[in-house]
Design an enzyme around this catalytic site. Structure first.
Site, mmCIF file in Angstrom:
data_model
loop_
_atom_site.group_PDB
_atom_site.id
_atom_site.type_symbol
_atom_site.label_atom_id
_atom_site.label_comp_id
_atom_site.label_asym_id
_atom_site.label_seq_id
_atom_site.Cartn_x
_atom_site.Cartn_y
_atom_site.Cartn_z
ATOM 1 N N ASP A 44 0.764 -1.209 -0.060
ATOM 2 C CA ASP A 44 0.011 0.083 -0.032
ATOM 3 C C ASP A 44 0.843 1.232 -0.024
ATOM 4 O O ASP A 44 1.440 1.535 0.950
ATOM 5 C CB ASP A 44 -1.055 -0.041 1.312
ATOM 6 C CG ASP A 44 -2.042 0.962 1.158
ATOM 7 O OD1 ASP A 44 -1.908 1.741 0.288
ATOM 8 O OD2 ASP A 44 -2.990 0.730 2.166
ATOM 9 N N ASP A 45 0.847 2.068 -1.037
ATOM 10 C CA ASP A 45 1.552 3.229 -1.404
ATOM 11 C C ASP A 45 3.058 3.031 -1.435
ATOM 12 O O ASP A 45 3.900 3.835 -0.904
ATOM 13 C CB ASP A 45 1.378 4.128 0.126
ATOM 14 C CG ASP A 45 -0.169 4.869 -0.123
ATOM 15 O OD1 ASP A 45 -0.931 4.657 -0.930
ATOM 16 O OD2 ASP A 45 -0.272 5.786 0.742
ATOM 17 N N CYS A 82 -5.505 3.698 -4.142
ATOM 18 C CA CYS A 82 -5.623 2.672 -3.685
ATOM 19 C C CYS A 82 -7.081 1.759 -3.872
ATOM 20 O O CYS A 82 -7.257 0.706 -4.267
ATOM 21 C CB CYS A 82 -5.312 2.888 -1.923
ATOM 22 S SG CYS A 82 -6.259 4.007 -1.304
ATOM 23 N N ARG A 86 -7.518 -1.382 -5.735
ATOM 24 C CA ARG A 86 -7.887 -2.651 -5.451
ATOM 25 C C ARG A 86 -9.189 -3.089 -5.906
ATOM 26 O O ARG A 86 -9.450 -4.391 -6.103
ATOM 27 C CB ARG A 86 -8.042 -2.641 -3.910
ATOM 28 C CG ARG A 86 -6.600 -2.458 -2.950
ATOM 29 C CD ARG A 86 -6.665 -1.880 -1.804
ATOM 30 N NE ARG A 86 -5.285 -1.483 -1.561
ATOM 31 C CZ ARG A 86 -4.557 -2.170 -0.598
ATOM 32 N NH1 ARG A 86 -4.916 -3.434 -0.381
ATOM 33 N NH2 ARG A 86 -3.158 -1.777 -0.621
ATOM 34 N N LYS A 139 -6.177 -5.414 3.792
ATOM 35 C CA LYS A 139 -6.853 -4.283 3.719
ATOM 36 C C LYS A 139 -7.736 -4.590 2.597
ATOM 37 O O LYS A 139 -7.455 -5.188 1.293
ATOM 38 C CB LYS A 139 -6.041 -3.175 3.035
ATOM 39 C CG LYS A 139 -6.783 -1.994 2.781
ATOM 40 C CD LYS A 139 -5.782 -0.776 2.273
ATOM 41 C CE LYS A 139 -6.686 0.509 2.033
ATOM 42 N NZ LYS A 139 -5.570 1.679 1.759
ATOM 43 N N HIS A 141 -11.249 -2.387 1.703
ATOM 44 C CA HIS A 141 -11.383 -0.792 1.598
ATOM 45 C C HIS A 141 -12.135 -0.587 0.111
ATOM 46 O O HIS A 141 -11.666 0.028 -0.775
ATOM 47 C CB HIS A 141 -9.879 -0.248 1.475
ATOM 48 C CG HIS A 141 -9.873 1.227 1.508
ATOM 49 N ND1 HIS A 141 -9.080 2.236 1.312
ATOM 50 C CD2 HIS A 141 -11.153 2.249 1.985
ATOM 51 C CE1 HIS A 141 -9.111 3.381 1.526
ATOM 52 N NE2 HIS A 141 -10.597 3.461 1.891
ATOM 53 N N HIS A 223 1.391 2.389 3.908
ATOM 54 C CA HIS A 223 0.593 3.640 4.098
ATOM 55 C C HIS A 223 0.510 4.190 5.479
ATOM 56 O O HIS A 223 0.790 3.642 6.308
ATOM 57 C CB HIS A 223 -0.745 3.069 3.509
ATOM 58 C CG HIS A 223 -1.926 4.234 3.627
ATOM 59 N ND1 HIS A 223 -2.371 4.983 4.629
ATOM 60 C CD2 HIS A 223 -2.400 4.297 2.412
ATOM 61 C CE1 HIS A 223 -3.251 5.607 4.016
ATOM 62 N NE2 HIS A 223 -3.365 5.508 2.792
ATOM 63 N N ASP A 339 -0.427 -0.995 -4.886
ATOM 64 C CA ASP A 339 -1.655 -0.385 -5.467
ATOM 65 C C ASP A 339 -1.544 0.988 -6.238
ATOM 66 O O ASP A 339 -2.230 1.571 -6.654
ATOM 67 C CB ASP A 339 -2.783 -0.312 -4.400
ATOM 68 C CG ASP A 339 -2.416 0.494 -2.945
ATOM 69 O OD1 ASP A 339 -1.470 1.080 -3.093
ATOM 70 O OD2 ASP A 339 -3.101 0.566 -2.249
ATOM 71 N N ASN A 340 -0.494 1.847 -6.052
ATOM 72 C CA ASN A 340 -0.335 2.919 -6.391
ATOM 73 C C ASN A 340 1.135 3.313 -6.042
ATOM 74 O O ASN A 340 1.835 2.764 -5.496
ATOM 75 C CB ASN A 340 -1.112 4.193 -5.867
ATOM 76 C CG ASN A 340 -1.238 4.136 -4.792
ATOM 77 O OD1 ASN A 340 -2.662 3.959 -4.206
ATOM 78 N ND2 ASN A 340 -0.467 4.510 -4.001
ATOM 79 N N LYS A 395 1.143 9.041 -6.058
ATOM 80 C CA LYS A 395 -0.147 8.620 -5.998
ATOM 81 C C LYS A 395 -1.037 9.702 -6.120
ATOM 82 O O LYS A 395 -0.711 11.085 -5.937
ATOM 83 C CB LYS A 395 -0.452 8.140 -4.583
ATOM 84 C CG LYS A 395 -1.618 7.720 -4.002
ATOM 85 C CD LYS A 395 -1.693 7.610 -2.595
ATOM 86 C CE LYS A 395 -2.982 7.315 -1.994
ATOM 87 N NZ LYS A 395 -2.893 6.654 -0.550
#
Length: 556
Positions: A44-45, A82, A86, A139, A141, A223, A339-340, A395
């Site tokens: 994540d990130d 994100c 996802r 996660k 989300h 993240h 994710d990014n 991002k």
């Protein structure tokens, strides 16, 4: 998705059809009985160059080993944010198509519903129908409250974006009747817990040796908030005082040596950033221009970020150890990505307390408290720019810094390309068709008596096995930032800005805008983007995203 019923296939027949096709369409060298386990790992990130195997200085030996024994994808794209990413990872669709064009707030438009569309089907549902056990640790989300209603037998993790890594109550176990781990006071850490439950779920999956399993290990690290154990922070405490300018130069040198980018690649200038609610961009400052106390604060923030990535890698190692101990590593398809790109929110100094303009300058003994349970920091745009070396932006955006992810694929039984680096463009929409081909499960023609939308991606397996690939077109949009990539050409724009044209075969750092010298190409690609945007519920843009950080577009 269309709501008209499909008379010729019922929901029950759909599941049977998937299973029969799975048995009739084996890979060239694997029988149906040898279908692989599947481990899909998403960070994540995480920035493009944060991992050691992509040029970073952060210690990631476990992921590096997967890269060394598998394949690295150096032009692997995400959606820039994100929730949308996802959504694409789970469904194989562009995010607006499944209601997740923005985040989890309902904007009352088809592409911006703020939750996974009721008629969307996930890869977990399809694999479950095809005979797989299905688990999620991490996660979710996607705007809905229960992943077990979307094809997962077991879930542990966060239903929303992470608010803390230190509070066990922030994490959820579903079904709610399941037993949970008990952690001594002060010893809970979210990334470790995700590793614990991932190992538990694999153990469940082994109860029937003839039934393969699918595990989605969706980390919420690195993240924000920047939270990490002191042991890992101390490892990096002195590493980042050299500043982001030197780190960017050092990373690019390693990336060239590793073959991640061509030798001719130029480092982009320090990127612009948009502060909370501001329409005008500023430029990240030179590290040496900052006061000493500010540099100390920022070096600590990046040390915590690195510690989070390090701990993520350690938990990947725990999972790999479990696979090895059970003789499963050879025939487990492992895909890793982010994710990014790295997160710039919101300025070079980062934020504190909550996502906003809040910033606290830590100095002296205060630095030792950073990363603990009573803190909440972000890393800021300067370090995010370094994490995305050598690309522009971050991002939220559709320039390379926002949409380029590290990609790793490891499957010794199915992909015999050890150590290979592949620079052919691919996208996270390709993950679902890849998993289905490997699992020998067909994508259904209908679901709950409703015709499905064809998958826009393609399986990566032919590419990974060295077969020639035809040129393709990839599309992007988030918050009005937009792009289209077709072969060597990329059209990109920031929110409210004009189209920029780049020849990414020569200029992937997006330094030489060719829009004025190639107007016909700009028009051609822009028309394609417009058509895609109409067909996938991207347009019209929401008039109000209902968020304070995004400045309204100026009326002409």
């Amino acid at each position: 998705m269309p709501s008209a019923p499909l008379d010729r296939i019922s929901h029950s027949l759909c599941g049977l059809t998937c299973l029969l096709l799975a048995l009739l369409l084996p890979l060239d060298h694997l029988s149906a009985a040898q279908r692989p386990n599947i481990l899909l790992i998403v960070a994540d990130d995480l920035g493009y160059s944060d991992l050691g195997c992509f040029g970073g200085e952060i210690e990631t030996p476990q992921l590096d080993s997967l890269a060394k024994e598998g394949v690295r994808l150096t032009q692997f794209y995400n959606t820039g944010r994100c929730c949308p990413s996802r959504g694409s990872i789970m469904t194989g669709q562009y995010p607006h198509r499944v209601g997740l064009g923005h985040m989890t707030r309902n904007l009352n438009q088809r592409g911006y519903q703020g939750h996974l569309d009721d008629q969307a089907i996930t890869v977990a549902q399809i694999l479950q129908q095809g005979g797989y056990r299905t688990f999620l640790s991490g996660k979710w989300h996607l705007g809905t409250e229960d992943p077990t209603k979307h094809g997962f037998e077991e879930f542990y993790g966060t239903l929303v974006s992470a608010k803390t890594f230190w509070d066990v109550d922030h994490f959820t176990r579903l079904p709610a009747t399941r037993d949970t781990h008990t952690y001594p006071k002060g010893e809970f850490y979210g990334t470790d817990a995700l590793g614990d439950y991932a190992i538990d779920f694999m153990r469940m999956g082994r109860r029937n040796p003839d039934q393969p399993w699918f595990l989605y290990l969706a980390f919420n690290a690195p993240h924000f908030p920047l939270h990490a154990p002191n042991k890992e922070i101390d490892k990096y405490a002195d590493r980042y005082h050299i500043g982001w300018d030197q780190v960017r130069q050092q990373r690019l040198t390693r990336m060239k040596k590793l073959g991640i980018v061509p030798e001719v690649t130029k480092l982009s200038p320090r990127s612009r950033y948009w502060d909370w609610g501001e329409a005008e961009a500023r430029v990240n400052p030179a590290w040496d221009s900052l006061p000493t106390d500010r540099r100390g604060d920022l070096a600590r923030r990046m040390a915590i970020f690195a510690a989070m990535v390090d701990r993520l890698d350690q938990n990947v190692g725990r999972v790999l150890t479990s696979l090895r101990q059970n003789n499963e590593l050879e025939n487990t398809l492992i895909i890793f990505t982010s994710d990014n790109g790295a997160c710039a929110e919101w300025d070079p100094f980062g934020f504190d307390i909550r996502s906003s303009r809040n910033n606290t300058l830590y100095w002296g003994d205060q630095l030792d408290r950073m990363g603990g349970p009573d803190t909440h920091h972000s890393v800021g745009s300067g370090w995010a720019n370094a994490s995305n070396t050598p690309w522009r932006l971050y991002k939220h955006y559709n320039h390379e810094g926002g949409i380029a992810s590290p990609g790793i694929v490891h499957w010794p039984a199915g992909v015999k390309q050890s150590g290979k680096i592949i620079s052919t463009p691919a996208h996270i929409i390709d993950i679902v068709p890849t998993l289905l081909e490997a699992a020998q499960v067909a994508y259904p023609e209908s679901w709950d008596n409703i015709p499905t939308i064809p998958l826009p991606g393609r399986s990566l397996l032919p590419l990974l096995q060295g077969k020639p690939q035809s040129e393709r077109t990839l599309y992007f949009e988030h918050q009005g930032n937009r792009a289209i990539r077709e072969g060597r050409w990329k059209l990109a724009a920031t929110r409210g800005g004009p189209w920029e044209l780049y020849d990414v075969s020569r200029d992937r750092t997006e330094l030489n805008d060719l829009a004025k010298t190639e107007p016909e190409r700009v028009q051609q690609l822009a028309r394609k983007w417009d058509q895609w945007a109409q067909e996938n519920f991207v347009l019209p843009y929401p008039q109000d995203y209902r968020i304070d950080y995004l400045a309204p577009l100026q009326k002409p």
